[in-house]
Design a protein around this motif. Sequence first.
Motif, PDB file in Angstrom:
ATOM      1  N   ASP A  37       0.812  -1.220   0.000  1.00 13.72           N
ATOM      2  CA  ASP A  37       0.000   0.000   0.000  1.00 13.72           C
ATOM      3  C   ASP A  37       0.844   1.269   0.000  1.00 13.72           C
ATOM      4  O   ASP A  37       0.543   2.224  -0.727  1.00 13.72           O
ATOM      5  N   PHE A  48       0.534   3.963  -3.067  1.00 13.46           N
ATOM      6  CA  PHE A  48       0.037   5.328  -2.942  1.00 13.46           C
ATOM      7  C   PHE A  48       1.137   6.352  -3.210  1.00 13.46           C
ATOM      8  O   PHE A  48       0.867   7.445  -3.725  1.00 13.46           O
ATOM      9  N   TRP A  60      -8.909   5.017  -5.822  1.00 16.82           N
ATOM     10  CA  TRP A  60     -10.106   4.614  -5.093  1.00 16.82           C
ATOM     11  C   TRP A  60     -10.300   3.104  -5.095  1.00 16.82           C
ATOM     12  O   TRP A  60     -10.918   2.560  -4.165  1.00 16.82           O
ATOM     13  N   ARG A  71      -7.852   0.952  -4.655  1.00 14.96           N
ATOM     14  CA  ARG A  71      -7.070   0.467  -3.513  1.00 14.96           C
ATOM     15  C   ARG A  71      -7.735   0.857  -2.195  1.00 14.96           C
ATOM     16  O   ARG A  71      -7.727   0.068  -1.239  1.00 14.96           O
ATOM     17  N   VAL A  72      -8.322   2.044  -2.131  1.00 13.97           N
ATOM     18  CA  VAL A  72      -9.058   2.433  -0.920  1.00 13.97           C
ATOM     19  C   VAL A  72     -10.208   1.457  -0.661  1.00 13.97           C
ATOM     20  O   VAL A  72     -10.422   1.010   0.471  1.00 13.97           O
ATOM     21  N   LEU A  82      -8.919  -1.770   0.747  1.00 15.00           N
ATOM     22  CA  LEU A  82      -8.541  -1.650   2.155  1.00 15.00           C
ATOM     23  C   LEU A  82      -9.764  -1.651   3.068  1.00 15.00           C
ATOM     24  O   LEU A  82      -9.702  -2.132   4.209  1.00 15.00           O
ATOM     25  N   LEU A  83     -10.874  -1.130   2.561  1.00 13.29           N
ATOM     26  CA  LEU A  83     -12.104  -1.065   3.359  1.00 13.29           C
ATOM     27  C   LEU A  83     -12.915  -2.356   3.305  1.00 13.29           C
ATOM     28  O   LEU A  83     -13.794  -2.558   4.153  1.00 13.29           O
TER      29      LEU A  83
END
Length: 375
Positions: free
Chosen positions: A215, A219, A264, A266-267, A270-271
């Motif tokens: 990550d 990023f 978004w 990858r976000v 992660l969520l």
Amino acid sequence: MRQTISEKKENSTFRILSAIGILLVVAGHADFHILDMGGLFPYYSFHVALFLFISGYFYEEKAEQGIWAYVKKKARRLLLPYFIWNLAYGLLAVLLHGAGFAIGQGIGLKTLFLDPFLGGHQFGWNFPAWFVPALFLVEVMNVFMRKILGWVHMKKEWLILALTLLAGMMTVGLAIGGHVWGNYKFPGRLLFMFPCYQMGCFYKKHLEKRDRLPDGIYFAVLLVVQLTVICRNGGLAYSTVWCTGFANGPAVPYLTTVTGIAFWLRVARLLSPLSDRMTGVAWAGRNTYAIMLHHILGFFAVKGIFWGISMVTSWCGDFDRTAFLSDVGYIYVPGGVQAWKWIYLAAGFGIPYMVRRCERAAGKRISGYAAGSGE
């Protein structure tokens, strides 16, 4: 028999990604920049493409074995509800014309059945749903293209992506030169959108399993790339629906599409372990169609309250009644305080939620009547 969400495994990453995407759309229409990361990822540099990417990701090759059944299914799921609601919003526009509003055109065969494909802004109140007929055409183009390429043994994902990107960049170049205007906006929009759909197909087939960069590095690379793009170019926003606003050449819109989606995505990944606790996010991800169709109605409800207040008190005295009656995109915040836009955001999701509840209640009632009559 249709499977429910509980009966089949849901892709939680893409469900969250869909919810993020529709949040960006609603916030963008309220001119509320809460999620553009300080201007790093402007909504209008990728958010329409995000939904094409998601749709492409879920494309299945088996559709090519029964193309007409696939087209019929897509028409039933996308176009049928769109045209029903298009009529409803047409009636609303006509009703409001009688109350002094100047938003939307009159009802006719053109505004009911042709304008949805040419522009999608015919009645104003449902203008964000322009995307639905366009997506339908993109999906039809995709399945026929893949069927033809299969016949000539050229159905390679890298080739499809390369050719559609070339066509898309040529379209952007023509748009910058002022050649995509009038009726040319219709094919121009589709050609620009087409590669974004193919990105989803390509990602699923070739990149998803390799998308394992840590990550922090992921990023950091995105930050460097995006900052470089921002510093070397002018404004990154563009208009997909009108195929305009391309200020930085043919390649940059697709580059910002990739970086915005990559961020978004990858976000969302992660969520995803928290998806079981994020019931509101899951609902939004499953109901992007309804939110897209009805969030402007939610904005209208908020503005209507402010309008009513301005009529009886001095508070909201700067409310622009002329803009309220003539501009569907008018957003009023008392005293210029941007925090009021949270109310618009809440209504932009709350009204579609109530509409969906009503639709489901009506559907159950109709089903109950049918069962009771032996049908």
